[in-house]
Design a protein around this motif. Structure first.
Motif, short mmCIF file in Angstrom:
data_model
loop_
_atom_site.label_atom_id
_atom_site.label_comp_id
_atom_site.label_asym_id
_atom_site.label_seq_id
_atom_site.Cartn_x
_atom_site.Cartn_y
_atom_site.Cartn_z
N ALA A 258 12.59 68.68 -22.45
CA ALA A 258 12.27 69.59 -21.36
C ALA A 258 11.97 68.84 -20.07
CB ALA A 258 11.07 70.46 -21.75
N THR A 259 11.33 67.67 -20.19
CA THR A 259 10.97 66.90 -19.00
C THR A 259 12.20 66.41 -18.26
OG1 THR A 259 8.91 66.17 -20.07
CG2 THR A 259 9.66 64.92 -18.17
N VAL A 260 13.18 65.88 -18.99
CA VAL A 260 14.39 65.37 -18.34
C VAL A 260 15.18 66.50 -17.69
CG1 VAL A 260 16.59 64.19 -18.72
CG2 VAL A 260 14.52 63.36 -19.83
N LEU A 261 15.33 67.62 -18.38
CA LEU A 261 16.04 68.76 -17.79
C LEU A 261 15.34 69.24 -16.52
CD1 LEU A 261 17.05 70.91 -20.91
CD2 LEU A 261 18.55 69.53 -19.46
N MET A 262 14.02 69.25 -16.55
CA MET A 262 13.26 69.68 -15.38
C MET A 262 13.46 68.73 -14.22
SD MET A 262 9.13 70.25 -15.06
CE MET A 262 8.82 68.50 -15.29
N ARG A 263 13.47 67.40 -14.50
CA ARG A 263 13.66 66.43 -13.43
C ARG A 263 15.05 66.57 -12.81
NH1 ARG A 263 9.86 66.27 -11.28
NH2 ARG A 263 11.07 65.04 -9.82
N ILE A 264 16.07 66.82 -13.64
CA ILE A 264 17.43 66.98 -13.11
C ILE A 264 17.51 68.21 -12.22
CG2 ILE A 264 19.82 67.50 -13.74
CD1 ILE A 264 19.46 65.75 -16.20
N ARG A 265 16.91 69.31 -12.66
CA ARG A 265 16.93 70.53 -11.82
C ARG A 265 16.15 70.33 -10.53
NH1 ARG A 265 16.52 73.30 -16.94
NH2 ARG A 265 14.25 73.37 -16.75
N ALA A 266 15.09 69.49 -10.60
CA ALA A 266 14.23 69.31 -9.42
C ALA A 266 14.87 68.43 -8.36
CB ALA A 266 12.88 68.73 -9.84
N ASP A 267 15.50 67.32 -8.78
CA ASP A 267 16.02 66.39 -7.77
C ASP A 267 17.54 66.23 -7.80
OD1 ASP A 267 16.53 64.69 -9.96
OD2 ASP A 267 14.66 63.58 -9.69
N GLY A 268 18.21 66.86 -8.78
CA GLY A 268 19.67 66.81 -8.83
C GLY A 268 20.25 65.46 -9.17
N GLU A 269 19.43 64.52 -9.60
CA GLU A 269 19.90 63.18 -9.94
C GLU A 269 20.38 63.16 -11.39
OE1 GLU A 269 20.89 59.23 -9.65
OE2 GLU A 269 20.29 60.57 -8.04
N ILE A 270 21.67 62.84 -11.57
CA ILE A 270 22.25 62.78 -12.91
C ILE A 270 22.84 61.39 -13.07
CG2 ILE A 270 23.88 63.81 -14.53
CD1 ILE A 270 23.80 66.31 -12.70
N ASN A 271 22.17 60.55 -13.85
CA ASN A 271 22.61 59.17 -14.02
C ASN A 271 22.72 58.83 -15.50
OD1 ASN A 271 19.92 58.59 -14.93
ND2 ASN A 271 19.27 58.37 -12.80
N ALA A 272 23.15 57.61 -15.77
CA ALA A 272 23.39 57.20 -17.15
C ALA A 272 22.12 57.22 -17.99
CB ALA A 272 24.01 55.79 -17.17
N LEU A 273 20.98 56.89 -17.40
CA LEU A 273 19.73 56.86 -18.16
C LEU A 273 19.32 58.27 -18.60
CD1 LEU A 273 17.69 54.25 -16.08
CD2 LEU A 273 19.13 53.87 -18.07
N ARG A 274 19.36 59.21 -17.68
CA ARG A 274 18.96 60.58 -18.02
C ARG A 274 19.93 61.21 -19.00
NH1 ARG A 274 16.79 63.21 -12.26
NH2 ARG A 274 14.85 61.98 -12.17
N VAL A 275 21.21 61.02 -18.75
CA VAL A 275 22.22 61.58 -19.66
C VAL A 275 22.11 60.94 -21.04
CG1 VAL A 275 24.69 61.76 -20.07
CG2 VAL A 275 23.79 62.23 -17.80
N GLY A 276 21.80 59.65 -21.08
CA GLY A 276 21.62 58.99 -22.36
C GLY A 276 20.47 59.58 -23.16
N ILE A 277 19.36 59.87 -22.47
CA ILE A 277 18.22 60.49 -23.16
C ILE A 277 18.62 61.84 -23.74
CG2 ILE A 277 15.92 61.47 -22.82
CD1 ILE A 277 15.46 59.34 -20.65
N LEU A 278 19.30 62.66 -22.95
CA LEU A 278 19.71 63.99 -23.42
C LEU A 278 20.67 63.87 -24.61
CD1 LEU A 278 20.25 65.81 -19.99
CD2 LEU A 278 18.32 66.06 -21.57
N LYS A 279 21.60 62.93 -24.53
CA LYS A 279 22.53 62.73 -25.64
C LYS A 279 21.79 62.35 -26.92
CE LYS A 279 26.19 59.58 -27.14
NZ LYS A 279 25.38 58.67 -27.95
#
Length: 582
Positions: free
Chosen positions: A416-437
């Protein structure tokens, strides 16, 4: 093996090889030494600090066990800070006279009748010393409030007073006289004097600089059967001194046994009959968790790291390191004057590395991050507001570390934290996507075919397809408008598009028409490529159904981010680009 038992065991081995002071002594930071003549007169004040660095670093040495100070005035034996030893301080010193008097009284009593020349010199020094002598001798202000030891002038390069045989024998008698009641030690099972107060542990990030306690009882509600303080959980004085000495050594800067993970000061150690094998395991594990200069690594450690990162099981190429080393990982967090155990793990080194390799597989995406092997703290920083480490959730780091090293599901709050951060700042990078994967694979039991490592044009998951489509629409906009853009559709619509596609995608499709028309005039080949991408993605949508669902589940939102990332950063080969343009 319990935490205290394992610390006591490794402490005994460290004492045997001289890495820890023996019983009754503790490692403390000492800044200066006062050398004395045999008649007690002062020969000089000598700076013991390492001044080769930007800030002078005190020397760490074994001295008689430090007292536990809370609110009272308690002097140490044969050493202390200048307010106790000399009656001088750089601050206000409200209790200065009381502290100095306590130090003098203790030593006049303890040293009376001693025939040792060094101890007798200290006795004479204390009888004649006055605080105003400090200024008269021209001693530096910067050494005030630093810890001081003593030595005879002609022995100061090889022997301090507290290391003299007579001093050690005297300290052993004094410690025995001060010992509390005896009981069965919960760690060793032997009857011995019980530690009423356990020594302080220093070096935990965020805890009090004077140290904090791992074992303590400070309220009546915590007591049992009328016992007081340490008697509620009897641990012998020797074991208490040993386990705290081990932790203080491991928590020291540049010890090679610690790394900071969120608010958890994490220490680790290995236990094996072969000391060289244990040191190798510690080096490998430390390199996984923290940034280590490859030039400083041994060739053996570097080879192991490379093989593990390539997916080779450590049991296949180094079975001794895998099975004959017991490994321990402890995470400590501050809690006022006490410490909280965030996690404590013990297993064979091979099992821990297997779990870590599974984590690397879970979190891997292509294209990967700029740094070849990101550290855990870099992933955690992606969960924090403004990317600041102080904003990382206190419980998140410990829970995630535990799940990585035990192979259990990752903390759901991470998702939930990573999804919230992406919605908040629109930053989609390898680290965040890796966590979600990683979360999709382990927590949601998604298969590798549905959660691809790299761009997968055959993936029909609706979340993944919509993420790809959103990336194409963004590319259409940026290609048509170029530098005229103040913000992209990702800045404005990503959060809504990933959660409620039907509200956003029809408008995006409509807005793409004039952009494609403009591209047809400026870059007709590029327009054809983009239209083919849109057509290919739309063609994979379920036939006859609305391509834009009302909502996406949290798992599908994670796949949306993965699809967006793969489409946005996927680079076709030169041949593919020519074929697409023809």
């Amino acid at each position: 093996m319990t935490l205290l038992s394992s610390l006591n065991r490794i402490g005994e081995r460290m004492e045997q090889r001289g890495a820890l002071p023996t019983g009754g002594f503790s490692s403390e930071k000492i800044s200066c030494c006062i050398s004395l003549n045999a008649d007690g007169s002062v020969a000089g004040l000598h700076d013991l600090r390492d001044v080769s660095k930007k800030k002078p670093v005190p020397r760490v040495m074994g001295v008689p066990q430090a007292v536990k100070r809370t609110a009272g005035v308690k002097p140490n034996f044969l050493w202390d800070k200048t307010s106790y030893v000399l009656g001088v301080t750089a601050g206000n010193g409200k209790r200065l006279a009381q502290e100095h008097e306590a130090f003098v009284d203790r030593h006049l009593t303890a040293l009376a009748g001693s025939n040792d020349i060094g101890l007798h010199a200290l006795l004479l020094f204390l009888q004649n010393w006055r605080p105003e002598h400090y200024e008269a001798l021209g001693w530096p202000e910067e050494l005030k409030d630093q810890n001081v030891v003593f030595a005879l002038e002609d022995e100061r390069h090889r022997l301090f007073l507290h290391d003299r045989p007579a001093a050690k024998a005297l300290w052993a008698r004094l410690a025995a006289d001060d010992s509390g009641e005896s009981a069965i030690c919960l760690v060793t099972g032997e009857r011995a004097p019980v530690a009423r107060l356990h020594p302080s542990i220093k070096g935990v990030w965020g805890a009090q600089s004077s140290g904090a306690s791992l074992v303590s009882f400070n309220l009546d509600a915590f007591t049992s059967y009328g016992h007081e303080q340490g008697a509620n959980a009897p641990v012998s004085e020797a074991v208490a001194a040993r386990y705290t000495a081990v932790l203080n050594a491991f928590l020291a800067r540049d010890s090679g046994h610690r790394v900071q993970i969120g608010d958890a000061s994490t220490v680790f150690w290995a236990d094996a009959s072969d000391a060289e094998l244990a040191e190798q395991a510690e080096s490998v594990f430390g390199s996984f968790l923290s940034s280590v200069d490859e030039d400083k690594q041994s060739r053996a450690v570097g080879d192991i790291l490379e093989k593990v990162r390539q997916g080779e099981r450590i049991a296949t190429f180094n079975p001794a390191l895998s099975d004959k080393v017991r490994f321990y990982v402890l995470g400590l967090a501050p809690n006022a004057a006490r410490l909280s155990v965030r996690f404590y793990l013990e297993d064979t080194f091979g099992a821990l590395i297997d779990h870590y390799q599974r984590f690397l597989d879970d979190i891997r995406v292509e294209p990967g991050p700029r740094q070849k092997v990101p550290q855990l703290w870099q992933y955690l920083r992606e969960t924090a507001a403004l990317g600041k480490e102080e904003n990382i959730s206190p419980l998140l780091a410990g829970n995630w570390m535990r799940s990585i090293l035990t192979g259990t599901p990752y903390p759901q709050t991470l998702f939930a934290t990573v999804l919230m951060r992406i919605r908040a700042d629109g930053e989609i990078n390898a680290l965040r996507v890796g966590i979600l994967k990683a979360l999709l694979l382990r927590n949601f039991n998604r298969q590798n075919e549905e959660v691809p490592v790299a761009f997968d044009p055959d993936n029909d998951n609706k979340g993944y397809l919509l993420g790809r489509l959103f990336a194409v629409y963004e590319r259409v906009q940026s290609a048509a408008l170029g530098d005229k853009l103040n913000s992209t559709i990702r800045d404005k619509y990503y959060g809504a598009a990933s959660a409620q596609p039907r509200r956003v995608f029809p408008a995006l499709a409509k807005g793409a028409v004039p952009h494609l028309s403009r591209l047809g005039k400026d870059s007709p080949g590029y327009r054809v490529n983009l239209e083919k991408d849109i057509g290919e993605i739309m063609g994979r949508m379920s036939p006859g159904a609305d391509p834009f669902p009302v909502t996406l589940s949290s798992a599908e939102q994670a796949l949306f981010a993965l699809g967006y990332y793969h489409q946005r950063f996927f680079k076709k080969s030169d041949t593919e680009q020519k074929d697409a343009a023809s």
